[in-house]
Design a protein around this motif. Structure first.
Motif, mmCIF file in Angstrom:
data_model
loop_
_atom_site.group_PDB
_atom_site.id
_atom_site.type_symbol
_atom_site.label_atom_id
_atom_site.label_comp_id
_atom_site.label_asym_id
_atom_site.label_seq_id
_atom_site.Cartn_x
_atom_site.Cartn_y
_atom_site.Cartn_z
ATOM 1 N N MET A 79 -15.033 3.466 -0.646
ATOM 2 C CA MET A 79 -14.045 2.923 0.288
ATOM 3 C C MET A 79 -13.711 1.494 -0.134
ATOM 4 N N TYR A 80 -12.536 1.321 -0.664
ATOM 5 C CA TYR A 80 -12.138 0.032 -1.219
ATOM 6 C C TYR A 80 -11.587 -0.899 -0.143
ATOM 7 N N SER A 81 -11.443 -2.190 -0.501
ATOM 8 C CA SER A 81 -10.683 -3.092 0.369
ATOM 9 C C SER A 81 -9.224 -3.000 -0.050
ATOM 10 N N LEU A 82 -8.427 -3.906 0.483
ATOM 11 C CA LEU A 82 -7.022 -3.969 0.087
ATOM 12 C C LEU A 82 -6.741 -5.371 -0.425
ATOM 13 N N ASP A 83 -5.912 -5.469 -1.453
ATOM 14 C CA ASP A 83 -5.441 -6.785 -1.854
ATOM 15 C C ASP A 83 -4.461 -7.278 -0.797
ATOM 16 N N CYS A 111 5.263 2.482 4.479
ATOM 17 C CA CYS A 111 4.887 1.266 5.182
ATOM 18 C C CYS A 111 4.099 1.692 6.411
ATOM 19 N N GLU A 112 2.950 1.072 6.585
ATOM 20 C CA GLU A 112 2.126 1.396 7.748
ATOM 21 C C GLU A 112 1.657 0.102 8.391
ATOM 22 N N LEU A 113 1.275 0.201 9.639
ATOM 23 C CA LEU A 113 0.672 -0.965 10.274
ATOM 24 C C LEU A 113 -0.775 -1.064 9.815
ATOM 25 N N LYS A 114 -1.271 -2.268 9.733
ATOM 26 C CA LYS A 114 -2.684 -2.458 9.395
ATOM 27 C C LYS A 114 -3.449 -2.637 10.705
ATOM 28 N N PHE A 115 -4.214 -1.640 11.035
ATOM 29 C CA PHE A 115 -4.915 -1.645 12.312
ATOM 30 C C PHE A 115 -6.180 -2.468 12.194
ATOM 31 N N ASP A 116 -6.474 -3.188 13.245
ATOM 32 C CA ASP A 116 -7.598 -4.097 13.184
ATOM 33 C C ASP A 116 -8.767 -3.550 13.988
ATOM 34 N N ALA A 118 -12.573 -0.946 13.045
ATOM 35 C CA ALA A 118 -13.661 -0.666 12.111
ATOM 36 C C ALA A 118 -13.280 0.552 11.286
ATOM 37 N N SER A 119 -13.345 0.458 9.958
ATOM 38 C CA SER A 119 -12.912 1.630 9.188
ATOM 39 C C SER A 119 -13.966 2.714 9.204
ATOM 40 N N ILE A 120 -13.470 3.917 9.150
ATOM 41 C CA ILE A 120 -14.367 5.060 9.265
ATOM 42 C C ILE A 120 -13.919 6.154 8.302
ATOM 43 N N THR A 134 -19.439 4.820 8.396
ATOM 44 C CA THR A 134 -18.740 3.529 8.376
ATOM 45 C C THR A 134 -18.488 3.091 6.936
ATOM 46 N N ARG A 135 -17.606 2.119 6.755
ATOM 47 C CA ARG A 135 -17.322 1.678 5.390
ATOM 48 C C ARG A 135 -18.533 1.015 4.741
ATOM 49 N N GLY A 136 -19.321 0.284 5.516
ATOM 50 C CA GLY A 136 -20.469 -0.420 4.944
ATOM 51 C C GLY A 136 -20.014 -1.350 3.844
ATOM 52 N N GLY A 170 -9.687 6.319 8.596
ATOM 53 C CA GLY A 170 -8.915 5.680 9.636
ATOM 54 C C GLY A 170 -9.661 4.499 10.200
ATOM 55 N N GLU A 171 -9.117 4.029 11.278
ATOM 56 C CA GLU A 171 -9.648 2.831 11.894
ATOM 57 C C GLU A 171 -10.044 3.173 13.324
ATOM 58 N N ILE A 172 -11.277 2.856 13.672
ATOM 59 C CA ILE A 172 -11.697 3.019 15.060
ATOM 60 C C ILE A 172 -11.283 1.740 15.770
ATOM 61 N N LEU A 222 -5.580 7.427 12.078
ATOM 62 C CA LEU A 222 -5.864 7.860 10.714
ATOM 63 C C LEU A 222 -4.789 7.413 9.736
ATOM 64 N N TYR A 223 -5.206 7.046 8.517
ATOM 65 C CA TYR A 223 -4.210 6.568 7.560
ATOM 66 C C TYR A 223 -4.398 7.052 6.124
ATOM 67 N N GLN A 224 -5.383 7.880 5.865
ATOM 68 C CA GLN A 224 -5.546 8.311 4.477
ATOM 69 C C GLN A 224 -6.309 9.630 4.394
ATOM 70 N N ILE A 283 0.705 -5.354 7.633
ATOM 71 C CA ILE A 283 1.129 -4.001 7.295
ATOM 72 C C ILE A 283 0.486 -3.622 5.966
ATOM 73 N N VAL A 284 0.534 -2.334 5.656
ATOM 74 C CA VAL A 284 0.019 -1.866 4.372
ATOM 75 C C VAL A 284 1.121 -1.080 3.677
ATOM 76 N N VAL A 285 1.410 -1.436 2.438
ATOM 77 C CA VAL A 285 2.402 -0.706 1.644
ATOM 78 C C VAL A 285 1.626 0.151 0.649
ATOM 79 N N LYS A 286 2.006 1.424 0.545
ATOM 80 C CA LYS A 286 1.310 2.307 -0.395
ATOM 81 C C LYS A 286 2.316 3.058 -1.253
ATOM 82 N N VAL A 287 1.965 3.290 -2.490
ATOM 83 C CA VAL A 287 2.784 4.136 -3.357
ATOM 84 C C VAL A 287 2.673 5.559 -2.829
HETATM 85 P P1 AMP Z 1 -9.576 -5.527 4.086
HETATM 86 O O1 AMP Z 1 -10.797 -5.201 4.906
HETATM 87 O O2 AMP Z 1 -8.823 -6.714 4.576
HETATM 88 O O3 AMP Z 1 -9.837 -5.520 2.621
HETATM 89 O O4 AMP Z 1 -8.562 -4.342 4.340
HETATM 90 C C1 AMP Z 1 -8.936 -3.029 4.083
HETATM 91 C C2 AMP Z 1 -9.122 -2.322 5.382
HETATM 92 O O5 AMP Z 1 -7.920 -2.257 6.113
HETATM 93 C C3 AMP Z 1 -9.507 -0.902 5.197
HETATM 94 O O6 AMP Z 1 -10.865 -0.748 4.993
HETATM 95 C C4 AMP Z 1 -9.092 -0.301 6.500
HETATM 96 O O7 AMP Z 1 -10.177 -0.312 7.386
HETATM 97 C C5 AMP Z 1 -8.069 -1.243 7.064
HETATM 98 N N1 AMP Z 1 -6.784 -0.620 7.384
HETATM 99 C C6 AMP Z 1 -6.159 -0.742 8.559
HETATM 100 N N2 AMP Z 1 -5.000 -0.074 8.581
HETATM 101 C C7 AMP Z 1 -4.869 0.512 7.370
HETATM 102 C C8 AMP Z 1 -3.877 1.350 6.770
HETATM 103 N N3 AMP Z 1 -2.768 1.712 7.421
HETATM 104 N N4 AMP Z 1 -4.085 1.765 5.510
HETATM 105 C C9 AMP Z 1 -5.200 1.397 4.826
HETATM 106 N N5 AMP Z 1 -6.164 0.608 5.342
HETATM 107 C C10 AMP Z 1 -6.012 0.162 6.599
#
Ligand code: AMP
Ligand code: ZN
Length: 666
Positions: A79-83, A111-116, A118-120, A134-136, A170-172, A222-224, A283-287
């Motif tokens: 489970m990666y982070s995002l740039d 284009c998606e919203l970035k939910f704030d 806990a990732s799951i 959890t992402r851990g 997704g995000e809880i 859920l987002y992926q 927001i999150v942009v994905k290919v």
């Molecule tokens: P960051 O923790 O700032 O590196 O961002 C990555 C985290 O954004 C992921 O682990 C997800 O939990 C969270 N996230 C929230 N919304 C999204 C989304 N729409 N797509 C991908 N990740 C998301």
């Protein structure tokens, strides 16, 4: 006549349907009373007929299961982070980079919203919910299935026309109204309010009693979808189908064809986000095309095929009451602003980081000032300026601390370092404790049954003074400690024993040598192969290693010359801790590809793209992401990008197949 089994099944189906309508579609199709009556009926039938027990029955949603220790699970897919990006320019640069790698001019994005929250990661097999982790740290997380199952909007068994085996991420989250309601209750009970929805959501996942979790109004967006089944061609399509299968995939997702459209999405939500029932910080942009995603792959931290865009942070002003100083594991001093508590972006802020002496000097921050506080992506907010109009006439310039607040040693600051340090490395209490806490941490020795607080306790009780002392601990010494019992004491000893199997590169990281982080430790382990070689290396030998600079080299030499460290290392050796690279990990390493630069492109069959890259590096080759004159080979799988192909042909770089490559290294 309906058999009991059929009756149970039809009640389950019916209740699942109502749950879905209510929690996912937001559209109640039955009264609460009727729902409860049916649920009780099902519960009764299940109790009378235990042979039909199903862990995914709607009766299991109310919780009750207790989890004492959350099992650590290794993610099947990391489970990666995002740039992050903050401007249109950042996004345009990102687009340029990925178009170059893919060799294409047109790309579709979601284009998606970035939910704030806990990732799951939810795992399903044969359409049945199996676990929630959890992402851990991205590689491993905690199994929180019992708690997650109580979230009604997550389907536990799904229709067969979606995928069979898959993970969905997704995000809880804790919607704002639920959060406020919880806080109202806490205030009424004389308890302290929760700080913010995100921490409360992730804290909820780690509660021991799942029936407590069931009472909290958590939700899961859920987002992926992650799967090896190649049923869907695009990210969007996979999510649309996940929604049809019963998952709560937010309708806010949008397909676009240009970065300009991404910006329209940003502008729209920058304002509208305040009307959402939950928090979002960007927001999150994905290919969109999944083959493109695969082709782009990942950096060491994040996918190349996605990028987050952060909304501008919110600001408030408040009074700075006091500046205190914190001592970190490495002795670094961080000044902390103690603020008049204030509400900021859904959180009550009491403290903010002041970074270092220069920052205080530059902004001329003084106690008593009214300061501007901003909350960006970080958990700790920062001070970005002073309202000079409100400064008191008798205010005095801040004098930075001269001595360590913990051990009173005079602080030092070397040229070029932004921070002050307490040089009392081996005598300053938080440094000693911090070093041991680092040693046992997940990315280091990953000692099960032993946590940071227990280290604190062991230190206070005088049972350990350094990490080598851990290996001398006896069960009898631990049992009498607070919150310990025979079983937990034994677990801890077992965990410590097991750490002797941790490979050298992690041990090297665990030692806590200044500037030797995870990646550097890996490089050093690979190059020197043992602690003895490393500790006897000269400055020149050290800086000759790829990516090792003066600072790191000096720090290693300091470490190696310290008598206390030499003794510690000798003790670790005597206990059997891995202080050299094991035979096994050397097995696959060769120099066959020395000096050769590879570009990997397309989709592969015998190994994954990452395995392929690792094989190149294990054999001393280099992996590069774009084709140039320096490229020696292109390993091409299916669907290699057309412009890449063209470029390879123009430069006359040989293109080899996956099989050619395998033959090359065998
Ligand atoms: P960051 O923790 O700032 O590196 O961002 C990555 C985290 O954004 C992921 O682990 C997800 O939990 C969270 N996230 C929230 N919304 C999204 C989304 N729409 N797509 C991908 N990740 C998301
Ligand atoms: Zn100190």
């Amino acid at each position: 006549m309906e058999t009991i089994r059929q009756k149970i099944q039809s009640l389950r189906n019916e209740l699942n349907e109502h749950n879905y309508n209510y929690y996912v579609l937001d559209n109640a199709t039955i009264s609460d009373f009727e729902f409860d009556t049916k649920l009780k009926e099902l519960e009764k039938l299940e109790n009378e007929n235990p042979q039909f027990f199903d862990p995914n029955s709607p009766t299991q949603r109310v919780g009750g299961a207790i989890t004492k220790n959350f099992e650590t699970v290794t993610h099947k897919n990391r489970m990666y982070s995002l740039d992050n990006s903050y401007s249109k320019e950042d996004l345009l640069n990102w687009e340029k980079r990925i178009k170059k790698i893919l060799g294409t001019e047109t790309l579709q994005y979601t284009c998606e919203l970035k939910f704030d929250g806990a990732s799951i990661n939810l795992t399903y097999e044969k359409g049945q919910f199996v676990k929630a982790v959890t992402r851990g740290d991205g590689f491993q997380g905690d199994n929180v299935s019992n708690n997650v199952k109580t979230i009604r909007s997550i389907p536990l068994s799904i229709a067969s026309n979606f995928l069979n085996d898959f993970e969905i991420r997704g995000e809880i989250i804790l919607p704002l109204d639920g959060f406020f309601k919880m806080n109202e209750e806490r205030v009424a009970n004389g308890e302290e309010e929760y700080r913010n929805p995100r921490n409360t959501a992730s804290g909820s996942l780690k509660l021991q009693d799942s029936s407590e979790v069931a009472k909290r109004p958590l939700d899961c967006l859920l987002y992926q979808v992650v799967t090896s089944e190649r049923k869907y061609k695009t990210h969007f399509e996979s999510l649309e189908n996940a929604r049809k299968a019963g998952f709560k995939v937010p309708k806010t997702i949008q397909l676009v064809n240009t970065i300009e459209e991404v910006f329209e999405f940003v502008n729209y939500w920058d304002i509208k986000r305040h009307d959402l029932p939950y928090e979002t910080d960007g927001i999150v942009v994905k290919v969109n095309n999944l083959e493109h995603q695969e082709e782009l792959g990942y950096t060491s931290k994040a996918p190349r095929w996605a990028i987050a865009y952060k909304f501008r942070a919110e600001q408030v002003s408040t009074i700075l009451n006091e500046i205190t100083y914190q001592v970190g594991r490495t002795g670094a001093i961080t000044p902390v602003a103690n603020l008049e508590p204030i509400q900021l972006a859904g959180t009550i802020v009491k403290r903010a980081s002041l970074h270092n002496a220069d920052q205080i000097e530059k902004l001329d921050i003084r106690v008593g000032d009214t300061v501007y506080v901003e909350k960006g992506g970080e958990i700790i907010p920062k001070i970005i300026g002073v309202d000079f109009n409100k400064r008191h006439v008798n205010s005095t310039k801040t004098k930075y601390a001269t001595h360590c607040p913990e051990c009173n040693t005079e602080l030092v600051r070397t040229d070029g370092d932004a921070k002050h340090y307490c040089p009392n490395e081996y005598g300053c209490p938080p440094q000693i404790t911090g070093r041991i806490q680092h040693y046992i941490s997940r990315k280091a020795m990953d000692i099960e049954g032993l946590g940071g607080e227990t280290v604190d306790l062991l230190r206070k009780e005088g049972l350990i003074e350094n990490y080598a002392d851990l290996y001398d601990l006896k069960v009898e010494q631990i049992i009498p400690l607070e919150r310990m019992a025979e079983k937990s004491a034994q677990n801890m000893i077992n965990g410590i024993e097991k750490s002797k199997e941790i490979p050298f590169e992690k041990v090297l990281f665990a030692l806590g040598i200044r500037f030797v982080g995870e990646t550097v430790a890996k490089k050093l382990a690979k190059h020197f192969k043992s602690i003895d070689n490393l500790m006897s290396a000269s400055f020149e030998e050290l800086i000759n290693v790829d990516e090792i600079g003066d600072k790191i080299a000096e720090s290693i030499i300091d470490f190696s010359n310290n008598l206390g460290n030499i003794q510690l290392i000798n003790r670790l050796k005597s206990y059997g801790v891995q202080l050299e690279v094991s035979e096994k990990s050397l097995e696959n390493l060769t120099n066959k590809l020395q000096g050769k630069v590879f570009v990997v492109s397309g989709v592969f069959h015998q190994m994954s793209r990452n395995e392929l890259k690792k094989a190149i590096e294990d054999n001393a080759g280099k992996v590069s992401s774009s084709i140039s004159k320096k490229t020696n080979y292109i390993v091409a799988g299916d669907n290699m990008g057309p412009s890449k192909l063209q470029k390879a042909q123009d430069l006359g770089v040989p293109i080899i197949s996956e099989q050619d490559f395998i033959d090359m290294i065998n």
